[in-house]
Design a protein around this motif. Structure first.
Motif, PDB file in Angstrom:
ATOM      1  N   LEU A   1     -58.124 -34.751  36.291  1.00  0.00           N
ATOM      2  CA  LEU A   1     -57.630 -35.100  34.966  1.00  0.00           C
ATOM      3  C   LEU A   1     -57.891 -33.932  34.022  1.00  0.00           C
ATOM      4  O   LEU A   1     -58.828 -33.164  34.238  1.00  0.00           O
ATOM      5  CB  LEU A   1     -58.335 -36.345  34.425  1.00  0.00           C
ATOM      6  CG  LEU A   1     -58.137 -37.652  35.177  1.00  0.00           C
ATOM      7  CD1 LEU A   1     -59.070 -38.723  34.613  1.00  0.00           C
ATOM      8  CD2 LEU A   1     -56.685 -38.115  35.080  1.00  0.00           C
TER       9      LEU A   1
ATOM     10  N   TYR B   1     -56.239 -31.516  30.317  1.00  0.00           N
ATOM     11  CA  TYR B   1     -55.612 -31.270  29.024  1.00  0.00           C
ATOM     12  C   TYR B   1     -54.495 -30.264  29.242  1.00  0.00           C
ATOM     13  O   TYR B   1     -54.713 -29.208  29.841  1.00  0.00           O
ATOM     14  CB  TYR B   1     -56.689 -30.706  28.094  1.00  0.00           C
ATOM     15  CG  TYR B   1     -56.272 -30.326  26.715  1.00  0.00           C
ATOM     16  CD1 TYR B   1     -56.154 -31.286  25.729  1.00  0.00           C
ATOM     17  CD2 TYR B   1     -56.041 -28.991  26.380  1.00  0.00           C
ATOM     18  CE1 TYR B   1     -55.805 -30.930  24.428  1.00  0.00           C
ATOM     19  CE2 TYR B   1     -55.690 -28.627  25.084  1.00  0.00           C
ATOM     20  CZ  TYR B   1     -55.573 -29.608  24.114  1.00  0.00           C
ATOM     21  OH  TYR B   1     -55.230 -29.253  22.836  1.00  0.00           O
TER      22      TYR B   1
ATOM     23  N   ALA C   1     -52.388 -35.307  27.739  1.00  0.00           N
ATOM     24  CA  ALA C   1     -53.260 -35.582  28.884  1.00  0.00           C
ATOM     25  C   ALA C   1     -52.479 -35.301  30.166  1.00  0.00           C
ATOM     26  O   ALA C   1     -51.311 -35.669  30.288  1.00  0.00           O
ATOM     27  CB  ALA C   1     -53.738 -37.024  28.854  1.00  0.00           C
TER      28      ALA C   1
ATOM     29  N   TRP D   1     -52.621 -35.161  34.671  1.00  0.00           N
ATOM     30  CA  TRP D   1     -53.317 -35.627  35.863  1.00  0.00           C
ATOM     31  C   TRP D   1     -52.666 -35.012  37.095  1.00  0.00           C
ATOM     32  O   TRP D   1     -51.529 -34.545  37.041  1.00  0.00           O
ATOM     33  CB  TRP D   1     -53.312 -37.161  35.964  1.00  0.00           C
ATOM     34  CG  TRP D   1     -51.955 -37.783  36.067  1.00  0.00           C
ATOM     35  CD1 TRP D   1     -51.151 -38.200  35.041  1.00  0.00           C
ATOM     36  CD2 TRP D   1     -51.228 -38.073  37.279  1.00  0.00           C
ATOM     37  NE1 TRP D   1     -49.984 -38.711  35.521  1.00  0.00           N
ATOM     38  CE2 TRP D   1     -50.002 -38.668  36.880  1.00  0.00           C
ATOM     39  CE3 TRP D   1     -51.495 -37.894  38.638  1.00  0.00           C
ATOM     40  CZ2 TRP D   1     -49.047 -39.067  37.819  1.00  0.00           C
ATOM     41  CZ3 TRP D   1     -50.547 -38.297  39.571  1.00  0.00           C
ATOM     42  CH2 TRP D   1     -49.352 -38.880  39.155  1.00  0.00           C
ATOM     43  N   LYS D   2     -53.396 -35.014  38.189  1.00  0.00           N
ATOM     44  CA  LYS D   2     -52.903 -34.392  39.409  1.00  0.00           C
ATOM     45  C   LYS D   2     -53.543 -35.028  40.631  1.00  0.00           C
ATOM     46  O   LYS D   2     -54.639 -35.606  40.559  1.00  0.00           O
ATOM     47  CB  LYS D   2     -53.202 -32.887  39.406  1.00  0.00           C
ATOM     48  CG  LYS D   2     -54.680 -32.572  39.323  1.00  0.00           C
ATOM     49  CD  LYS D   2     -54.950 -31.086  39.221  1.00  0.00           C
ATOM     50  CE  LYS D   2     -54.785 -30.418  40.544  1.00  0.00           C
ATOM     51  NZ  LYS D   2     -55.180 -28.998  40.486  1.00  0.00           N
TER      52      LYS D   2
ATOM     53  N   GLY E   1     -47.814 -34.593  31.347  1.00  0.00           N
ATOM     54  CA  GLY E   1     -47.797 -35.508  30.215  1.00  0.00           C
ATOM     55  C   GLY E   1     -46.498 -35.441  29.442  1.00  0.00           C
ATOM     56  O   GLY E   1     -45.674 -34.543  29.625  1.00  0.00           O
TER      57      GLY E   1
ATOM     58  N   THR F   1     -57.854 -28.641  34.085  1.00  0.00           N
ATOM     59  CA  THR F   1     -58.276 -29.920  34.675  1.00  0.00           C
ATOM     60  C   THR F   1     -59.654 -29.803  35.326  1.00  0.00           C
ATOM     61  O   THR F   1     -60.086 -28.718  35.727  1.00  0.00           O
ATOM     62  CB  THR F   1     -57.265 -30.397  35.732  1.00  0.00           C
ATOM     63  OG1 THR F   1     -57.153 -29.403  36.773  1.00  0.00           O
ATOM     64  CG2 THR F   1     -55.906 -30.644  35.110  1.00  0.00           C
TER      65      THR F   1
ATOM     66  N   GLY G   1     -61.833 -32.069  38.406  1.00  0.00           N
ATOM     67  CA  GLY G   1     -61.569 -33.074  39.416  1.00  0.00           C
ATOM     68  C   GLY G   1     -62.564 -33.018  40.550  1.00  0.00           C
ATOM     69  O   GLY G   1     -63.512 -32.224  40.547  1.00  0.00           O
TER      70      GLY G   1
END
Length: 210
Positions: free
Chosen positions: A37, A39, A60, A62-63, A84, A203, A205
């Motif tokens: 997650l 920016y 925001a 995500w991957k 996003g 990100t 993760g």
């Protein structure tokens, strides 16, 4: 006697550390899969092609990802990243184009190169590859009155235009990761080169090492 015990404990710890480091070097990551997650910055650079004007929006991101590292200094990775979607973005653009939103997403296949470091369980890496960049765009088209029509020009509310663009583009990034047991903790910056505005993301993760 106490000194001998302390020395023995230290030696045992060093041997264990070197053994763990050697094992990590022999199988630095193997197969892994995970998610992140972060920016992102969603950009749009060219309203002449139907994109929603000039802007930078922070969203925001995500991957999900999966990869393999067969040798210590080289690996490969596939990922899907969603940068996003700006929420009803408006700004000062060309009169006929008022941007509503832009939603870049991409599947990426990359080669990953790891910098050799004398520090166990810690990596610096760079990645480069090909992204299949997909962007859904909604624009509001407001027709202008003909030149010289004056105040009598009827009001036209315009209309919404939705379309999709897909391109193969260069993707690249850098990152750091640390391994604890079978978990890889990662922080990375990624960017995709696009004619209409380069989306990027920072990100954090985690990935499970199989």
């Amino acid at each position: 006697m106490l000194r001998m015990r302390i020395l023995g404990t230290v030696c045992a710890g060093l041997v264990g550390s070197f053994a763990a480091s050697a094992a990590f070097a022999d199988n630095p990551a193997g197969f892994y899969a995970g998610a992140g997650l972060g920016y992102s910055t969603v950009r749009s650079d060219d309203p002449a092609f139907g994109y929603p004007g000039y802007f930078n929006d922070h969203e925001a991101a995500w991957k999900v990802m999966a990869g393999v590292r067969p040798i210590p200094f080289l690996g490969a990775e596939v990922e899907y990243i969603d940068f996003g979607q700006p929420d009803i973005h408006r700004g000062y653009f060309d009169y006929n184009y008022y941007g509503l939103d832009s939603h870049p997403r991409a599947g990426v296949l990359s080669a990953v190169g790891y910098l050799p470091l004398p520090v166990p369980f810690f990596d610096l890496y760079a990645k480069a590859g090909v992204a299949r960049l997909d962007t859904d765009v909604t624009t509001s088209v407001v027709p202008s009155c003909p030149s010289g029509s004056g105040a009598g020009c009827p009001t036209n509310p315009g209309y919404l235009l939705r379309h999709n663009e897909t391109f193969n583009k260069l993707a690249y990034g850098v990152g750091v990761q640390s391994k604890f047991w079978n978990v890889l903790f990662r922080a990375e910056y990624e960017r995709i080169s696009s004619t209409f505005g380069d989306p990027d993301a920072l990100t954090v993760g985690a990935a499970w090492n199989f």
